[in-house]
Scaffold this motif. Structure first.
Motif, PDB file in Angstrom:
ATOM      1  N   SER B  96       0.813  -1.205   0.000  1.00  0.00           N
ATOM      2  CA  SER B  96       0.000   0.000   0.000  1.00  0.00           C
ATOM      3  C   SER B  96       0.845   1.254   0.000  1.00  0.00           C
ATOM      4  CB  SER B  96      -0.906  -0.001   1.230  1.00  0.00           C
ATOM      5  OG  SER B  96      -1.661   1.182   1.278  1.00  0.00           O
ATOM      6  N   ALA B  97       0.215   2.302  -0.475  1.00  0.00           N
ATOM      7  CA  ALA B  97       0.874   3.597  -0.374  1.00  0.00           C
ATOM      8  C   ALA B  97       0.547   4.235   0.978  1.00  0.00           C
ATOM      9  CB  ALA B  97       0.433   4.505  -1.508  1.00  0.00           C
ATOM     10  N   HIS B  98      -0.401   3.638   1.689  1.00  0.00           N
ATOM     11  CA  HIS B  98      -0.779   4.147   3.006  1.00  0.00           C
ATOM     12  C   HIS B  98       0.203   3.695   4.045  1.00  0.00           C
ATOM     13  CE1 HIS B  98      -4.694   5.823   2.305  1.00  0.00           C
ATOM     14  NE2 HIS B  98      -5.151   4.727   1.761  1.00  0.00           N
ATOM     15  N   SER B  99       0.849   4.648   4.693  1.00  0.00           N
ATOM     16  CA  SER B  99       1.766   4.220   5.743  1.00  0.00           C
ATOM     17  C   SER B  99       1.126   4.335   7.115  1.00  0.00           C
ATOM     18  CB  SER B  99       3.031   5.071   5.701  1.00  0.00           C
ATOM     19  OG  SER B  99       2.679   6.426   5.881  1.00  0.00           O
ATOM     20  N   ASP B 100      -0.104   4.756   7.139  1.00  0.00           N
ATOM     21  CA  ASP B 100      -0.815   4.928   8.398  1.00  0.00           C
ATOM     22  C   ASP B 100      -0.819   3.628   9.200  1.00  0.00           C
ATOM     23  OD1 ASP B 100      -3.988   6.548   9.124  1.00  0.00           O
ATOM     24  OD2 ASP B 100      -2.604   5.459  10.425  1.00  0.00           O
ATOM     25  N   PRO B 101      -0.333   3.666  10.424  1.00  0.00           N
ATOM     26  CA  PRO B 101      -0.256   2.437  11.225  1.00  0.00           C
ATOM     27  C   PRO B 101      -1.591   1.717  11.370  1.00  0.00           C
ATOM     28  CG  PRO B 101       0.741   4.256  12.426  1.00  0.00           C
ATOM     29  CD  PRO B 101       0.256   4.827  11.135  1.00  0.00           C
ATOM     30  N   LYS B 102      -2.660   2.462  11.293  1.00  0.00           N
ATOM     31  CA  LYS B 102      -3.921   1.751  11.497  1.00  0.00           C
ATOM     32  C   LYS B 102      -4.243   0.850  10.316  1.00  0.00           C
ATOM     33  CE  LYS B 102      -7.568   4.904   9.897  1.00  0.00           C
ATOM     34  NZ  LYS B 102      -7.081   6.265   9.636  1.00  0.00           N
ATOM     35  N   TYR B 103      -3.730   1.185   9.156  1.00  0.00           N
ATOM     36  CA  TYR B 103      -3.903   0.272   8.023  1.00  0.00           C
ATOM     37  C   TYR B 103      -3.020  -0.960   8.186  1.00  0.00           C
ATOM     38  CZ  TYR B 103      -6.679   3.578   5.398  1.00  0.00           C
ATOM     39  OH  TYR B 103      -7.672   4.404   4.993  1.00  0.00           O
ATOM     40  N   VAL B 104      -1.831  -0.680   8.665  1.00  0.00           N
ATOM     41  CA  VAL B 104      -0.910  -1.791   8.891  1.00  0.00           C
ATOM     42  C   VAL B 104      -1.524  -2.750   9.906  1.00  0.00           C
ATOM     43  CG1 VAL B 104       1.418  -2.427   9.599  1.00  0.00           C
ATOM     44  CG2 VAL B 104       1.031  -0.250   8.460  1.00  0.00           C
ATOM     45  N   MET B 105      -2.078  -2.144  10.944  1.00  0.00           N
ATOM     46  CA  MET B 105      -2.728  -2.936  11.982  1.00  0.00           C
ATOM     47  C   MET B 105      -3.844  -3.775  11.403  1.00  0.00           C
ATOM     48  SD  MET B 105      -2.863  -3.425  15.265  1.00  0.00           S
ATOM     49  CE  MET B 105      -2.508  -2.039  16.316  1.00  0.00           C
ATOM     50  N   LYS B 106      -4.618  -3.122  10.574  1.00  0.00           N
ATOM     51  CA  LYS B 106      -5.730  -3.815   9.947  1.00  0.00           C
ATOM     52  C   LYS B 106      -5.215  -5.003   9.135  1.00  0.00           C
ATOM     53  CE  LYS B 106      -9.965  -2.715   7.483  1.00  0.00           C
ATOM     54  NZ  LYS B 106     -10.636  -1.792   6.570  1.00  0.00           N
ATOM     55  N   GLY B 107      -4.144  -4.763   8.426  1.00  0.00           N
ATOM     56  CA  GLY B 107      -3.564  -5.839   7.641  1.00  0.00           C
ATOM     57  C   GLY B 107      -3.141  -7.003   8.511  1.00  0.00           C
ATOM     58  N   VAL B 108      -2.462  -6.673   9.566  1.00  0.00           N
ATOM     59  CA  VAL B 108      -1.999  -7.728  10.464  1.00  0.00           C
ATOM     60  C   VAL B 108      -3.168  -8.495  11.052  1.00  0.00           C
ATOM     61  CG1 VAL B 108      -0.794  -8.168  12.636  1.00  0.00           C
ATOM     62  CG2 VAL B 108       0.149  -6.542  11.018  1.00  0.00           C
ATOM     63  N   LYS B 109      -4.174  -7.753  11.452  1.00  0.00           N
ATOM     64  CA  LYS B 109      -5.348  -8.388  12.054  1.00  0.00           C
ATOM     65  C   LYS B 109      -6.069  -9.298  11.086  1.00  0.00           C
ATOM     66  CE  LYS B 109      -6.780  -5.287  15.705  1.00  0.00           C
ATOM     67  NZ  LYS B 109      -7.772  -4.319  16.134  1.00  0.00           N
ATOM     68  N   HIS B 110      -6.040  -8.907   9.827  1.00  0.00           N
ATOM     69  CA  HIS B 110      -6.708  -9.750   8.838  1.00  0.00           C
ATOM     70  C   HIS B 110      -5.830 -10.903   8.393  1.00  0.00           C
ATOM     71  CE1 HIS B 110      -9.552  -6.461   8.685  1.00  0.00           C
ATOM     72  NE2 HIS B 110     -10.349  -7.209   7.980  1.00  0.00           N
ATOM     73  N   GLY B 111      -4.654 -10.970   8.964  1.00  0.00           N
ATOM     74  CA  GLY B 111      -3.822 -12.139   8.710  1.00  0.00           C
ATOM     75  C   GLY B 111      -2.697 -11.945   7.719  1.00  0.00           C
TER      76      GLY B 111
END
Lengths: 138, 496
Positions: B96-111
């Motif tokens: 992603s071009a989004h570096s926002d940690p909440k997106y990263v978190m979302k990614g991690v949470k979704h596996g």
């Protein structure tokens, strides 16, 4: 790349050049072509969206996110900066700012295009030169 | 070097690793493809998530890894991520071009196995093959684990292999020792519900709907080798019952909050008859806001540390609003790894949602005389943000129900008049805190009584704290977000 491109393109562009090889001899030019094709379409969409009555900032932001993404991947740094600014104005709901920034963005985009076209031409003719020289040597 | 060894061991890998690349942006996709080719992977590209899914469903063995952009018009990248994980169990890397940690978190949470920021560099792509190896090693371990259910030795072997696996994973240090760790108390062989397994379970249940989910369907969706319908069924049962209890608990706490805030308004203790003592406990602040959410979050991600702040405030989470059950309940909860059951009849310690440490003794009128020690103790607590009281469970003789060394009662059916006991109570929070930090568990159920015991007539908390100090010092460095409580680390187990 030198002074000609300075500021317009960043390290990412150089990374792309690294990827060009015998298997992929025109890689950079192809990627650039793809980018300009995509971005022209995006610019068009944004233009239209900006002409429409009250601005749909969410949609504009979404377009700009795309634009920023591809600009980043080609290393178009000035264009990228304008994208970021545009998005800030979107988030602030500042129509005036959006319009202004977009004009700047289009300018930068056009400039980049010209420079790159020139760049590739020079490259091509350089290559031709080399080939000529080689031929002459035989 | 290990890397080379692994490389050799995996035989030609990662050359030719089959990657499916998904990105709606043509320019990015082209660049990605070239980068991946440079890494000598075999690449298939598509600009549509739908197509990607179809390709994968057609033959899940056709690819080793999926790398996908997050923002795509036809399907949210996270959704794709979830589905791929659920249906095909392939490692997925987000782009992603989004570096926002909440997106990263979302990614991690979704596996997601990894989350890369655009523009992706070739160095990063050169490493992605590790995720494939890890995942397949994990799969192997899982099937070994479920195979060895049937024998005692297997249970121990579980732990060993699990440790190995965790070394390989290396992702979450907190996972170490947090899995089901009560082999001795528990004779029945069972499936190791690891984070990944539980996440799959959750995704399946989510897909089907909590009410409607049936073990057979869940099993199908999870698609895990050697997992039986029975395993899923019992897991589902626990899940549902815990969910129910948590909802009840949350309701109860809502009532508590109402009561407590009322109590708060009475500034003088005397007005309360000295029965309740309240004190601001700074170190528990962090978790208050999410108290109600915490249990649910835990339930959803029992072993996902990244979803919750990794610090000692986890202990605070535990305390907040979760009454300590009597030992009997703990007994019964031995087998419940992820699903605590709480009963609220006896609480010795409770932190109300508004961050007040409320000592609640519904059935101990003898508390009154013991009031002043509590005062002291509460004050002491303020000084303990990083000071650990060791897992000394005092008076093993007092604890009547300790039949294994794994268990400790936090609910003291004993004389609260003595400062000792009171101290014991208050030492528990930090024990529990440690317990939690160590084990990511929902709450303190079991702890091994290992080190010494508090002198039965410890004059004051001061003495105890001081005597613990040297040990504590050496532990503080472990304390911050780390789980290495060396000397009693291994002893802290919780029943979840």
């Amino acid at each position: 790349m030198g002074k000609f491109m300075q500021g317009y393109l960043d390290e990412q562009f150089m990374e792309l050049e690294e990827l060009q090889d015998d298997a992929n001899p025109n890689f950079v030019e192809e990627v650039a072509a793809s980018y300009f094709k995509d971005s022209a379409r995006l610019i068009n969409n944004i233009d239209q969206a900006l002409r429409r009555g009250p601005l749909d900032f969410n949609r504009l932001d979404s377009y700009m996110h795309q634009f920023k993404g591809s600009s980043t991947s080609i290393g178009a740094s000035k264009v990228k900066t304008e994208c970021t600014m545009f998005r800030e104005y979107c988030r602030a709901g500042n129509a005036e700012g959006c319009l202004r920034t977009f004009q700047e963005l289009k300018k930068e985009h056009a400039t980049l295009r010209k420079k790159l076209e020139h760049y590739f031409q020079v490259q091509a003719s350089d290559q031709l030169c080399v080939i000529n020289q080689l031929q002459n040597m035989c | 070097m290990t890397v080379e060894q692994d490389f050799e061991a995996v035989d030609q890998f990662p050359v030719g690793m089959r990657v499916l690349a998904v990105d709606d942006d043509q320019t990015c996709l082209r660049i990605l493809e070239t980068l991946l080719h440079r890494c000598q992977y075999h690449v298939t590209t598509t600009d549509s998530a739908q197509t990607a899914l179809e390709l994968l469903r057609e033959n899940k063995n056709k690819f080793d890894l999926v790398i996908s952009d997050v923002d795509m018009p036809d399907m949210d990248g996270f959704k794709l991520l979830e589905l791929v994980g659920l249906e095909m169990d392939l490692p997925v890397i987000m782009l992603s071009a989004h570096s926002d940690p909440k997106y990263v978190m979302k990614g991690v949470k979704h596996g997601a196995c990894d989350y890369l920021l655009k523009p992706v560099r070739i160095e990063e792509l050169k490493n992605i093959w590790q995720h494939v190896v890890r995942k397949s090693k994990f799969k192997k371990m899982k099937s070994i684990v479920t195979n060895s259910e049937s024998d005692q030795n297997g249970v121990k072997a579980n732990r060993k292999r699990k440790d190995q696996y965790e070394e390989v994973e290396g992702e979450d240090e907190e996972e170490r020792g947090n899995e089901n760790d009560d082999p001795t108390a528990q004779k029945k062989p069972r499936v190791l519900w690891t984070r990944e397994l539980h996440n799959k379970f959750l995704a399946a249940v989510d897909h089907l709907g909590v009410e409607k989910a049936q073990p057979k369907k869940i099993l199908e969706l999870m698609n895990v080798d050697k997992l039986t319908r029975e395993n899923v069924a019992s897991h589902l049962q626990k899940f549902r019952s815990a969910l129910k209890k948590i909802t009840n608990e949350a309701n109860q706490q809502a009532n508590m909050a109402a009561i407590d805030s009322h109590i708060m308004q009475m500034s003088s203790l005397n007005a309360l008859g000295g029965f309740h003592h309240q004190q601001q406990i700074p170190q528990f602040q962090g978790g208050v806001a999410t108290m109600r959410h915490y249990p649910l979050g835990r339930l959803m991600f029992p072993h996902v540390s990244s979803s919750l702040p990794r610090n000692h405030n986890d202990g605070g989470y535990i305390l907040q609003g979760m009454p300590i059950p009597p030992l009997d309940d703990l007994h019964n909860n031995n087998n419940n790894k992820a699903f605590p059951s709480f009963s609220s009849q006896q609480s010795s310690l409770m932190v109300a949602p508004n961050n007040q440490l409320v000592l609640q003794q519904s059935s101990y009128p003898s508390l009154n005389p013991g009031l002043s020690p509590h005062f002291e103790i509460n004050k002491r607590l303020e000084d303990w943000p990083n000071a650990l009281l060791p897992a000394n469970t005092p008076q093993s003789d007092v604890i009547s129900n300790m039949n294994t060394t794994n268990q400790t009662s936090f609910c003291r059916n004993m004389d609260f008049g003595s400062s000792n006991a009171a101290q014991a109570d208050f030492s528990d929070p930090s024990q529990m805190r440690q317990g939690t930090v160590n084990n990511l568990s929902l709450f303190m159920g079991q702890q091994k009584v290992e080190n010494g015991s508090m002198p039965s007539d410890a004059g004051s908390l001061d003495d105890i704290v001081n005597s613990m100090m040297p040990k504590v010092q050496s532990q503080t460095e472990f304390f911050e977000g780390d789980l290495g409580f060396g000397w009693h680390n291994s002893s802290l187990r919780t029943c979840i």
